[in-house]
Structures are given as C-alpha cells and as structure tokens.
Motif scaffolding. Sequence first.
Motif, mmCIF file in Angstrom:
data_model
loop_
_atom_site.group_PDB
_atom_site.id
_atom_site.type_symbol
_atom_site.label_atom_id
_atom_site.label_comp_id
_atom_site.label_asym_id
_atom_site.label_seq_id
_atom_site.Cartn_x
_atom_site.Cartn_y
_atom_site.Cartn_z
ATOM 1 N N UNK A 198 -6.103 -4.422 3.795
ATOM 2 C CA UNK A 198 -7.336 -5.122 4.139
ATOM 3 C C UNK A 198 -7.263 -6.582 3.722
ATOM 4 N N UNK A 199 -6.627 -6.849 2.590
ATOM 5 C CA UNK A 199 -6.442 -8.227 2.160
ATOM 6 C C UNK A 199 -5.634 -9.024 3.169
ATOM 7 N N UNK A 200 -4.529 -8.436 3.627
ATOM 8 C CA UNK A 200 -3.726 -9.117 4.644
ATOM 9 C C UNK A 200 -4.486 -9.305 5.946
ATOM 10 N N UNK A 201 -5.288 -8.297 6.323
ATOM 11 C CA UNK A 201 -6.067 -8.379 7.559
ATOM 12 C C UNK A 201 -7.127 -9.480 7.475
ATOM 13 N N UNK A 260 0.813 -1.220 0.000
ATOM 14 C CA UNK A 260 0.000 0.000 0.000
ATOM 15 C C UNK A 260 0.844 1.267 0.000
ATOM 16 N N UNK A 261 2.074 1.202 0.532
ATOM 17 C CA UNK A 261 2.886 2.395 0.717
ATOM 18 C C UNK A 261 3.094 3.231 -0.555
ATOM 19 N N UNK A 262 3.332 2.620 -1.723
ATOM 20 C CA UNK A 262 3.540 3.468 -2.908
ATOM 21 C C UNK A 262 2.320 4.293 -3.272
ATOM 22 N N UNK A 263 1.142 3.862 -2.786
ATOM 23 C CA UNK A 263 -0.100 4.521 -3.186
ATOM 24 C C UNK A 263 -0.614 5.507 -2.150
ATOM 25 N N UNK A 316 -7.060 -5.813 -2.888
ATOM 26 C CA UNK A 316 -7.254 -6.818 -1.843
ATOM 27 C C UNK A 316 -6.862 -8.198 -2.368
ATOM 28 N N UNK A 317 -7.388 -8.542 -3.547
ATOM 29 C CA UNK A 317 -7.140 -9.866 -4.115
ATOM 30 C C UNK A 317 -5.666 -10.070 -4.464
ATOM 31 N N UNK A 318 -5.018 -9.033 -5.004
ATOM 32 C CA UNK A 318 -3.616 -9.168 -5.418
ATOM 33 C C UNK A 318 -2.706 -9.443 -4.226
ATOM 34 N N UNK A 319 -2.968 -8.786 -3.103
ATOM 35 C CA UNK A 319 -2.160 -9.024 -1.906
ATOM 36 C C UNK A 319 -2.336 -10.452 -1.402
#
Length: 407
Positions: free
Chosen positions: A361-364, A46-49, A230-233
């Motif tokens: 959110x994906x990781x969570x 998420x950091x780059x965004x 979400x899905x990509x992560x």
Amino acid sequence: MTRAFLRFWAADTVSLVGTHITTLALAVLAMDDLAASEFEVGLLRAMPWVPYLLFGLLAGVVVDRYRRWPILVGADLARFAVLGLAPVLHAVGALTLPVLFALVAVFGTLSLGYDAAHQSFLPKLVPATWLTTANARMEQTRATAQTAGPTLAGVLVTAVGAPLAILVDAVSYLLSGLVLATIRVKEEVVPPERRNLRRELREGLAWVYRHPVLRPMAVTGHMWFLFAGLAATVFLVFGYEVLGFSAFELGIAFAVGGVGTVVGASLSNRLAVPLGGPGRVILLGQWSTPVAYALVPFADSTVTGLVLLSAAQLVWGFGVGAGSPPEMAYRQAITPDHLQGRMNATIRSLNRAMIVVGAPLGGLLAGLFDHRTALWIAVAGLVVQAVLITRVRAIRDLELLPDPPAA
C-alpha cells in the motif's frame, strides 16, 4: 542470567545482524538488478509476512503441541538453505522477481514457525521475575543488530554487491542454528488426547481478544504494523530513489535507529519510575513512531536531509526499544505455558499480516500521489492508533507484572 539464555541470546544476535543486512540488500537487488518498480519493492517487502497471514494461527497450535527447541533449530538451518539459493540463482542468471518473491515467501514461512517458538521458548529459560530484563536484553540485541546490520549492509552492497551480502545473512542462520542446538531445556508436550485443532484455535483467539489488556494491545498493535509497514516502504524508496542517497548512506540512517533502540531498551526499566509505570513506557513507544516519521517528509537531498532521516530512525528506534520489553514481558507473564505459542502466534501473525497490506500500500500510494503524501497518510494512521491505546486506562495504569498462572 542462565547459561541456556546466554546461548539463546548469542544465537539471536548472530542471525539478527544478518537479517538487517538482507533487508537493505534485497531492496537494492530488486531495484538495481531486477528493475523492480515501487509497487514491486513493496510486494517484496510484504512477501516474508504473507505466511503469517495464511498460516499464523496454525503455527501457534503447532508450537503449543510440540517441543519448541527442535522447531527453532530446524527453522534456522532451513532458512540458511533457502536464503542461500538467492545468490546462487543470481550467479547462474536464473533469478527473476517471481523467483525472488517465492524464495522470500518460503523464507517467511520458516520464520513464522521460528518466531512463534522463539517468543514462547524464552519463559522456559529465565524465571518470571526476569522476563522484563530478559526481553530488554533481547531488544538490545535487536537494536545492536539494527545498528551494525545496515552499516555492514551498506558496505557489503557497495563492495561486493547485494547477492553476496544476502549470502552473509544465510550463513548467519547456519551459525544461529548450530548455537541453538547446544541448548538443553526440559519441555513438556501436551498429550495427544487433548488435541483438537478447532478448539485450540478458538482458545488462542479467545485468550488474546477477550482479555481486557491483551485485546487493546493487540488491536492497536495491528494498526501500528499496518501504518509503520506503509511508512517503512516509502521511507526506503523515498531515500534511495527520490533523494538519491546511496545504500551506504541509508545504512547510516538505519544504524542510527539501532543506536536509538539500544538506548531505549537500556532505559526501559528505569523509565517506568518517572513515567508512572511500565504501561506509560509502552505508550511512549507508541507515540514515538508517528513523531519519528513526521520528520521524514521534510528531508531533502542534502546532508541536512540525511540528518533528518537519521533523526527519524533515532526517535523510532528509541520508542521501539523502550516500549517493547514491558509489553512482551506482560504478555509472557500473564499467559499460561500451554497458550504461549498461540498467544504469540496470534498477535505476531496478525501484526505481520498488516505489513502484507501496508508495505505494498505504501508503494501504491507513493505512485498514485507522491512519497511525502504517502508518508503523511502513514503518520495520521499512527497518531490514531496511539490515541486509541492511550485511552485504555488499564494500560495507562499498568504497574507490576503479575506472577504467571499455573499451566
């Protein structure tokens, strides 16, 4: 195509190959060397965004106020310096997760300016009637990079480690900046007396969110990036940590996705005839993503599982390759030049802001439930956005791109 466009295209190709190397290398570096958790991997993605969320609208104003060519060159050279710090700090034992987060965030800030100028610069390089073709060529470049980058990333990460693989990406930005520096295009600058930050921000937002076609495109696009992020992560962590595939094997899956994007971009114009217009091609791209990610939960640790992951990337890539060029060409063609930067930055920044939410959110969700459940949540969200955009008649019936209005 013009000579300036060919140089622009070449620079894009070089930097994009490196970008896909870093996408995989950063995740592997975080998991293997810095012991990052699933949630922390999501934060890293998420950091780059984050800068897109914080400064995206401002970037659009800046790009519309100044010449776009110097912004492109300067951003590439600065990204070379910032990204190159990661392997240097790793070599001296000073790289930690917070430091890596900070470097990636600064890198994202530079990319924000570059992206806003990049999409707004293209209409200066080709006639309006060539925009769909030019965007298809750029999409083919992105697809080629997506094909070669992950494969090269898998090889480099395995052979020399993630830090040196990241260094390769840093050098790619240096080369891109040097090529862009050779482009000469006349650009007009808005006179200072016309500048008012608040009014300019309102103009950009109003153009996007009051337009009968841009508005539904933008809103459903934001939803797409939320659930695709979400899905990509989850896809990456699921394949690497749960199913146990190596970086090289996952690189193969991502490379197959690149092949799908090349094919989709190559057929983008041709598909408009049998499907009933470019709007239907855009819808095809929107529906391809939930179909693709619906394959992933069925994967296991066998060769069949890797085939399923690769098939998912193939379908996803085909949809992106086919749907992106007509959508981008439409946006560029209907937007006056003095609003190009704000239009592109508004849509792109809020799209990337959705990744800021979707990736962690994906990781969570994967941690709270399991990876397959998180993937099904993402698929459900992607289906909803596809249904919503399909119901917009103006997009379904979109036929010819209008001539661009006078600036």
